[in-house]
Design a protein around this motif. Sequence first.
Motif, PDB file in Angstrom:
ATOM      1  N   THR A 123       0.873  -1.185  -0.385  1.00  0.00           N
ATOM      2  CA  THR A 123       0.106  -0.148   0.159  1.00  0.00           C
ATOM      3  C   THR A 123       1.504   1.241   0.096  1.00  0.00           C
ATOM      4  N   HIS A 124       2.557   1.348   0.410  1.00  0.00           N
ATOM      5  CA  HIS A 124       3.231   2.287   0.620  1.00  0.00           C
ATOM      6  C   HIS A 124       3.215   3.283  -0.982  1.00  0.00           C
ATOM      7  N   HIS A 125       2.990   4.270  -1.379  1.00  0.00           N
ATOM      8  CA  HIS A 125       2.788   5.054  -2.558  1.00  0.00           C
ATOM      9  C   HIS A 125       4.251   5.437  -2.940  1.00  0.00           C
ATOM     10  N   ALA A 126       5.021   4.446  -3.944  1.00  0.00           N
ATOM     11  CA  ALA A 126       6.218   5.814  -4.870  1.00  0.00           C
ATOM     12  C   ALA A 126       6.644   6.563  -4.073  1.00  0.00           C
ATOM     13  N   THR A 128       6.485   8.697  -1.615  1.00  0.00           N
ATOM     14  CA  THR A 128       4.931   9.786  -0.790  1.00  0.00           C
ATOM     15  C   THR A 128       6.380   9.725   0.362  1.00  0.00           C
ATOM     16  N   THR A 135       6.396  14.615   2.677  1.00  0.00           N
ATOM     17  CA  THR A 135       5.815  13.995   1.061  1.00  0.00           C
ATOM     18  C   THR A 135       6.884  14.164  -0.085  1.00  0.00           C
ATOM     19  N   PRO A 143       6.500  11.104  -7.976  1.00  0.00           N
ATOM     20  CA  PRO A 143       6.400   9.159  -7.498  1.00  0.00           C
ATOM     21  C   PRO A 143       7.111   8.432  -8.560  1.00  0.00           C
ATOM     22  N   ALA A 148       3.156   0.730  -8.109  1.00  0.00           N
ATOM     23  CA  ALA A 148       1.966   0.740  -7.691  1.00  0.00           C
ATOM     24  C   ALA A 148       1.727   2.166  -7.409  1.00  0.00           C
ATOM     25  N   GLU A 149       0.196   3.002  -7.147  1.00  0.00           N
ATOM     26  CA  GLU A 149       0.271   4.355  -6.871  1.00  0.00           C
ATOM     27  C   GLU A 149      -1.732   3.889  -6.451  1.00  0.00           C
TER      28      GLU A 149
END
Length: 149
Positions: A123-126, A128, A135, A143, A148-149
Motif C-alpha cells: 500500500t506504500h505509494h512510491a 511519498t 512527502t 512518484p 503501484a500508486e
Amino acid sequence: MTPVRNAVWPMRVLRAVAVAVLLDTLVQAALAGLFVTGDLELLTWHAANASVLGALTVAETVAALVVWRRRAAPGWLAVASAVLVALVSVQQGLGEARVLAGHIPLGMGVFGCATALACWAFTHHAGTATRHGGTARRAGRRPVAGVAE
C-alpha cells in the motif's frame, strides 16, 4: 541502469520477501495445528521451517534497509523488520523449550507483524516519503513510475 529502474527494484524485492515471510508464517501455523491433531512427524517439519522463517525475516530486514536507503521509505520499516527477526528468534527458543504458554501467543504476534509489513509494502505509494518525514510532492519530487500508486 536508468534512475527509474534503479528506484523500483528495491520495493519489488521487499514485496516479494514480505509475501514469502507472510506465507511461511501461515505454513508454520498450519504445521503447528496439524501437529496438535496428532501427526507427530509435523513437529519436525515445524521446527525445520522455523529456521526458514528466521532466514526470510533477515532477508526482509535487509530489503527494508535497502528500500529505506534508496527510496527514502520511513526508517520504522527497517526497525519493525528487525523486531520481527527478534520475535522469530524468541519464538524459536520458546518452541524448542516447549514453553507453549509463550510460544503460541507470540506466534500470533509474529503473524500480525508479518501481515502488517506485507500490507505496508503493497500500500506504500512510491516516492511519498522523504528521509525527513515530508512527502515527495512537498519536496518537489515526482512518484517513481512503474510502482503501484
